[in-house]
Design a protein around this motif. Sequence first.
Motif, mmCIF file in Angstrom:
data_model
loop_
_atom_site.group_PDB
_atom_site.id
_atom_site.type_symbol
_atom_site.label_atom_id
_atom_site.label_comp_id
_atom_site.label_asym_id
_atom_site.label_seq_id
_atom_site.Cartn_x
_atom_site.Cartn_y
_atom_site.Cartn_z
ATOM 1 N N VAL A 135 0.838 -1.187 0.000
ATOM 2 C CA VAL A 135 0.000 0.000 0.000
ATOM 3 C C VAL A 135 0.878 1.244 0.000
ATOM 4 O O VAL A 135 1.776 1.389 0.835
ATOM 5 N N ASP A 136 0.617 2.141 -0.923
ATOM 6 C CA ASP A 136 1.363 3.392 -1.022
ATOM 7 C C ASP A 136 0.471 4.528 -0.541
ATOM 8 O O ASP A 136 -0.464 4.951 -1.232
ATOM 9 N N ASP A 137 0.745 5.011 0.676
ATOM 10 C CA ASP A 137 -0.085 6.062 1.250
ATOM 11 C C ASP A 137 0.042 7.384 0.498
ATOM 12 O O ASP A 137 -0.738 8.312 0.722
ATOM 13 N N SER A 138 1.060 7.493 -0.376
ATOM 14 C CA SER A 138 1.238 8.740 -1.115
ATOM 15 C C SER A 138 0.271 8.861 -2.290
ATOM 16 O O SER A 138 0.081 9.946 -2.839
ATOM 17 N N LEU A 139 -0.358 7.736 -2.683
ATOM 18 C CA LEU A 139 -1.305 7.779 -3.791
ATOM 19 C C LEU A 139 -2.552 8.552 -3.374
ATOM 20 O O LEU A 139 -3.082 8.351 -2.278
ATOM 21 N N PRO A 140 -3.061 9.427 -4.240
ATOM 22 C CA PRO A 140 -4.255 10.203 -3.886
ATOM 23 C C PRO A 140 -5.515 9.351 -3.936
ATOM 24 O O PRO A 140 -5.580 8.343 -4.645
ATOM 25 N N GLU A 141 -6.520 9.762 -3.184
ATOM 26 C CA GLU A 141 -7.817 9.092 -3.259
ATOM 27 C C GLU A 141 -8.439 9.352 -4.629
ATOM 28 O O GLU A 141 -8.129 10.351 -5.290
ATOM 29 N N ARG A 142 -9.320 8.425 -5.040
ATOM 30 C CA ARG A 142 -10.027 8.606 -6.311
ATOM 31 C C ARG A 142 -11.521 8.376 -6.099
ATOM 32 O O ARG A 142 -12.154 7.549 -6.768
ATOM 33 N N VAL A 143 -12.086 9.115 -5.161
ATOM 34 C CA VAL A 143 -13.511 9.021 -4.852
ATOM 35 C C VAL A 143 -14.311 9.748 -5.930
ATOM 36 O O VAL A 143 -14.030 10.921 -6.219
ATOM 37 N N PRO A 144 -15.308 9.095 -6.549
ATOM 38 C CA PRO A 144 -16.109 9.757 -7.582
ATOM 39 C C PRO A 144 -16.903 10.929 -7.013
ATOM 40 O O PRO A 144 -17.032 11.091 -5.793
ATOM 41 N N GLY A 145 -17.487 11.718 -7.906
ATOM 42 C CA GLY A 145 -18.347 12.813 -7.499
ATOM 43 C C GLY A 145 -19.718 12.306 -7.072
ATOM 44 O O GLY A 145 -19.947 11.094 -6.967
ATOM 45 N N ALA A 146 -20.644 13.245 -6.865
ATOM 46 C CA ALA A 146 -21.970 12.892 -6.370
ATOM 47 C C ALA A 146 -22.694 11.924 -7.302
ATOM 48 O O ALA A 146 -23.322 10.964 -6.856
ATOM 49 N N PRO A 173 -15.047 -3.273 -0.814
ATOM 50 C CA PRO A 173 -14.148 -3.345 -1.972
ATOM 51 C C PRO A 173 -14.202 -2.085 -2.845
ATOM 52 O O PRO A 173 -13.175 -1.637 -3.364
ATOM 53 N N PHE A 174 -15.395 -1.519 -3.014
ATOM 54 C CA PHE A 174 -15.516 -0.298 -3.820
ATOM 55 C C PHE A 174 -14.733 0.848 -3.190
ATOM 56 O O PHE A 174 -13.981 1.564 -3.875
ATOM 57 N N LEU A 175 -14.867 1.032 -1.887
ATOM 58 C CA LEU A 175 -14.165 2.117 -1.214
ATOM 59 C C LEU A 175 -12.665 1.854 -1.128
ATOM 60 O O LEU A 175 -11.861 2.789 -1.105
ATOM 61 N N SER A 176 -12.283 0.581 -1.080
ATOM 62 C CA SER A 176 -10.861 0.247 -1.135
ATOM 63 C C SER A 176 -10.286 0.613 -2.506
ATOM 64 O O SER A 176 -9.161 1.100 -2.606
ATOM 65 N N TRP A 177 -11.061 0.352 -3.552
ATOM 66 C CA TRP A 177 -10.650 0.756 -4.899
ATOM 67 C C TRP A 177 -10.502 2.281 -4.983
ATOM 68 O O TRP A 177 -9.647 2.794 -5.703
ATOM 69 N N CYS A 178 -11.332 2.990 -4.222
ATOM 70 C CA CYS A 178 -11.238 4.456 -4.169
ATOM 71 C C CYS A 178 -10.040 4.921 -3.346
ATOM 72 O O CYS A 178 -9.823 6.125 -3.196
ATOM 73 N N ARG A 179 -9.272 3.952 -2.803
ATOM 74 C CA ARG A 179 -8.050 4.214 -2.032
ATOM 75 C C ARG A 179 -8.316 4.853 -0.674
ATOM 76 O O ARG A 179 -7.489 5.590 -0.155
ATOM 77 N N LEU A 180 -9.483 4.564 -0.109
ATOM 78 C CA LEU A 180 -9.731 4.960 1.259
ATOM 79 C C LEU A 180 -9.079 3.943 2.188
ATOM 80 O O LEU A 180 -8.935 2.769 1.839
#
Length: 271
Positions: A135-146, A173-180
């Motif tokens: 896991v690379d904590d430096s990677l930004p989150e990729r949470v979609p918009g509304a 799994p979806f939120l993990s993909w979003c890098r949360l």
Amino acid sequence: MGEPVLELFLICLGVGVGAGLLAGALGLGGGVVIVPALIFLFHGLGFPPDLVAKMAVATSLSTIIITSISAVRTHHRAGYVRWPVAFRLGVGIVVGAFAGAFIADAMKGELLTRLFGLFAMLIALQMLLMGNRQVDDSLPERVPGALGLGIAGTLIGTGSAIFGIGGGSLTVPFLSWCRLKMQQAVAISSACGLPIAIAGTVGFAVAGWNEQHLPDGALGYVFLPATAGIVLTSFPFARLAARVSHRLPSATLKRVFAAVLFVLGLKLLFG
């Protein structure tokens, strides 16, 4: 039917312990334990075979209403719930969960069980593969918009209602993909379990309202004696498990999550 129902109530106290632990620690909502257990118990009570799976799914959702409240309060106090993300997912979840109840009503119980088993195994393998990565904590989150979160919530709500789960096996799994972070993903999943459970329960109550062969104690497809037994123990154990989960590293949570899903998936798929 009084004595068998009393026996089911007592057994459901034990089922509630396992459901609560899963809901609080892994964000599963407990449905992956409750649905198979209730299918077996309802068959043993001699309920109409065509209604067993629908009643198990509906009753599972009804118990998650209480379980999710307990778990989300603990996660919220620990500061792990990202409420803006949870609310945006929740909009789609309510629509999807209500519709999912009617979709499940139109399907055969055996098909639902096997599909869920296969789905659980696939999700477990995905989580294991993700857990093996650095896991690379430096990677930004990729949470979609509304809009993106609303669409994701609709799909999560529909699938969760069909299988009688709190949505953790889809949301996490979806939120993990979003890098949360895993703790945040589990906490948001627990928060989303409440609208899934409420909308799905209402949907199943409406869908089964005019069913002529339901046993006494049923509200639509929801069997209230089983709901009561499971809730009595799932509520306190969900709270306890949620506290424990905050002390575990993300990698450990992912491995436990995947192992539970894979074993239960095998059982559901092959009987």
